[in-house]
Enzyme design. Structure first.
Site, PDB file in Angstrom:
ATOM      1  N   ASN A 122     -63.106  26.790  69.994  1.00 10.67           N
ATOM      2  CA  ASN A 122     -61.726  27.085  69.607  1.00 10.67           C
ATOM      3  C   ASN A 122     -61.627  26.831  68.099  1.00 10.67           C
ATOM      4  OD1 ASN A 122     -58.997  27.253  69.188  1.00 10.67           O
ATOM      5  ND2 ASN A 122     -58.421  25.890  70.876  1.00 10.67           N
ATOM      6  N   ARG A 143     -62.029  31.276  71.938  1.00 11.05           N
ATOM      7  CA  ARG A 143     -60.592  31.485  72.076  1.00 11.05           C
ATOM      8  C   ARG A 143     -60.104  32.363  70.912  1.00 11.05           C
ATOM      9  NH1 ARG A 143     -55.546  27.913  70.341  1.00 11.05           N
ATOM     10  NH2 ARG A 143     -53.983  29.147  71.420  1.00 11.05           N
ATOM     11  N   HIS A 158     -50.409  31.497  75.204  1.00 10.04           N
ATOM     12  CA  HIS A 158     -50.724  30.495  76.240  1.00 10.04           C
ATOM     13  C   HIS A 158     -51.238  31.142  77.534  1.00 10.04           C
ATOM     14  CE1 HIS A 158     -47.763  27.210  74.589  1.00 10.04           C
ATOM     15  NE2 HIS A 158     -48.956  27.089  74.048  1.00 10.04           N
ATOM     16  N   ARG A 205     -40.616  24.335  66.362  1.00 14.30           N
ATOM     17  CA  ARG A 205     -40.146  25.724  66.278  1.00 14.30           C
ATOM     18  C   ARG A 205     -38.788  25.889  66.947  1.00 14.30           C
ATOM     19  NH1 ARG A 205     -45.494  27.729  68.874  1.00 14.30           N
ATOM     20  NH2 ARG A 205     -46.959  27.123  67.252  1.00 14.30           N
ATOM     21  N   GLU A 227     -57.659  24.722  79.327  1.00 19.67           N
ATOM     22  CA  GLU A 227     -57.939  26.045  78.769  1.00 19.67           C
ATOM     23  C   GLU A 227     -59.436  26.254  78.538  1.00 19.67           C
ATOM     24  OE1 GLU A 227     -54.679  24.929  76.163  1.00 19.67           O
ATOM     25  OE2 GLU A 227     -54.207  27.058  75.978  1.00 19.67           O
TER      26      GLU A 227
END
Ligand code: ADP
Length: 399
Positions: free
Chosen positions: A8, A89, A178, A239, A382
């Site tokens: 990743n 990823r 996601h 955010r 993940e």
């Protein structure tokens, strides 16, 4: 023994896991941080052992060299556990990539072409991918896209009500994010409940610093709360999530904010941080419990938006069988889960107060035995999902 290396690669960090696939054991994992800064930081874990050291890491090529040195110095030696494939990823696959993809030069170029849709992510993903292909040149590299799971969304769910030509020219639509986590968690929930994945309707709430909800209808994503970028949807650590776009015109005209300043404001200085002064839900809930009005309001705004999406997705799915919580907040904050699902008994959603408060590591059920909708906490993984998809795409057997 089949081993997969999962990578990743971010703009200033590189995370990796070496996974033995037959029983999905993590042989080692690590993190190389502060790539490009004067001094980088390298950590490597193998079982209970963890080492950390400072190393100069000017770029991603050197980061991969540092990773290889970690394996050499702290094991397992690459010769003892050589990866059969590398899974990467990649955040944005646009409308070009619908599943895990064997990387060649043309694929690399397509990922580069998608950088404008994910400027913060795809460039960094690509830098890692290119370095990895140089360092591991004899084995397949598979790109696993965060957006791929959401490519099953209908046009109705993906189109913004924007001028069609403008939207088409600039490829503006909802891609979501996601996806690897939403897929892993919805599948793990089905397995845990011993129900066929393709019969189950699941609302997944991946709530970490970044947060998104997803409606998974019998194994397919039909709605998700992140949009063209990860800014849309839920209130997150830093955010805004959903906001009237006219707020931006207003801040530009009245406040003189530039586009770049607005980008920073909405992505990095808002959300829980903007509302309460901290983006850590632990602090916010503790302060709210102690009577801090600002923290209480922040939490209420956060939860209000979550409830909005839960309601919307129950309708999108014509009722759900499962609500699955994951991510740092989803897995750990009993308070957020309790507030979000309060008063939903009429929908067949009943949290068990004690189960909700209990701590645990694995998958656990937190609804009452009578609850029509089963509510689960499902720790996401993940990396395992990327490793599985990598192996699937190569056709190599796990044993
Ligand atoms: P990311 O989106 O960066 O992957 P994570 O999924 O790791 O984020 O979630 C990180 C967030 O999880 C932290 O910012 C914090 O708000 C929250 N968190 C972690 N542990 C707890 C806890 N025990 N209780 C409540 N919130 C927690």
């Amino acid at each position: 023994m089949t081993v997969v290396l999962v990578v990743n690669s971010g703009s200033s960090s590189l995370k990796y896991q070496l996974i033995e696939m037959a029983d999905e054991t993590v042989l080692a994992s690590g993190l190389i941080e502060r790539i490009g800064e004067p001094m980088g930081m390298v950590t490597h874990r193998r079982g209970e052992d963890k080492i950390a050291r400072e190393v100069e890491v000017p770029d991603h090529d050197v980061a991969f060299e540092a990773m290889l040195r970690n394996f050499k110095d702290f094991g397992p030696a690459m010769a003892d556990a050589p990866p059969a494939a590398v899974g990467h990823r990649i955040v944005q696959g646009g409308r070009r990539f619908f599943g895990p993809t064997l990387v060649d030069d043309a694929v690399e170029q397509d990922i580069e072409e998608l950088i404008p849709l994910a400027p913060l992510h795809n460039g960094a993903n690509l830098a890692g991918l290119r370095s990895a292909r140089r360092v591991f040149d004899g084995i397949p590299h598979i790109a696993v896209f965060d957006t791929a799971f959401h490519t099953t969304m209908s046009d109705a769910a993906s189109y913004y009500a924007l001028d069609r030509e403008v939207a088409a020219k600039y490829r503006v639509r909802k891609y979501g994010a996601h996806g690897t986590s939403h897929k892993y968690v919805s599948e793990a929930a089905a397995k845990h409940l011993e129900r066929p994945y393709d019969e189950l309707r699941t609302v997944v709430l991946h709530i970490g610093n970044g947060a998104s909800a997803c409606a998974v209808d019998r194994g397919k994503s039909i709605e998700t709360s992140m949009g063209m970028t990860p800014l849309e949807g839920l209130v997150m650590g830093t955010r805004t999530g959903d906001i009237d776009p006219a707020v931006l015109f207003h801040l530009h005209r009245k406040g003189g904010y530039s586009v770049d300043e607005l980008d920073v404001l909405l992505n990095r200085q808002s959300g829980l941080l903007g509302l309460t002064g901290t983006n850590d839900v632990r602090d916010v809930t503790a302060r709210a419990a102690a009577g801090d009005a600002q923290a209480e309001l922040g939490l209420e705004v956060y939860v209000h938006r979550l409830r909005h999406y839960v309601g919307a997705y129950l309708v999108a799915l014509s009722g759900a069988d499962v609500i699955a919580w994951c991510g740092g907040v989803g897995e750990n904050s009993a308070e957020v889960r309790k507030r979000t699902l309060a008063g939903m008994e009429w929908l067949g959603i009943e949290l068990d107060a004690q189960r909700n408060e209990a701590r645990g590591d694995g998958i656990r059920e937190i609804s009452t035995d009578a609850s029509r909708v089963r509510v689960l906490v499902v720790p996401t993984d993940e990396e395992i999902e990327i490793a599985r998809q990598t192996l699937d795409a190569t056709g190599i057997s796990a044993d």
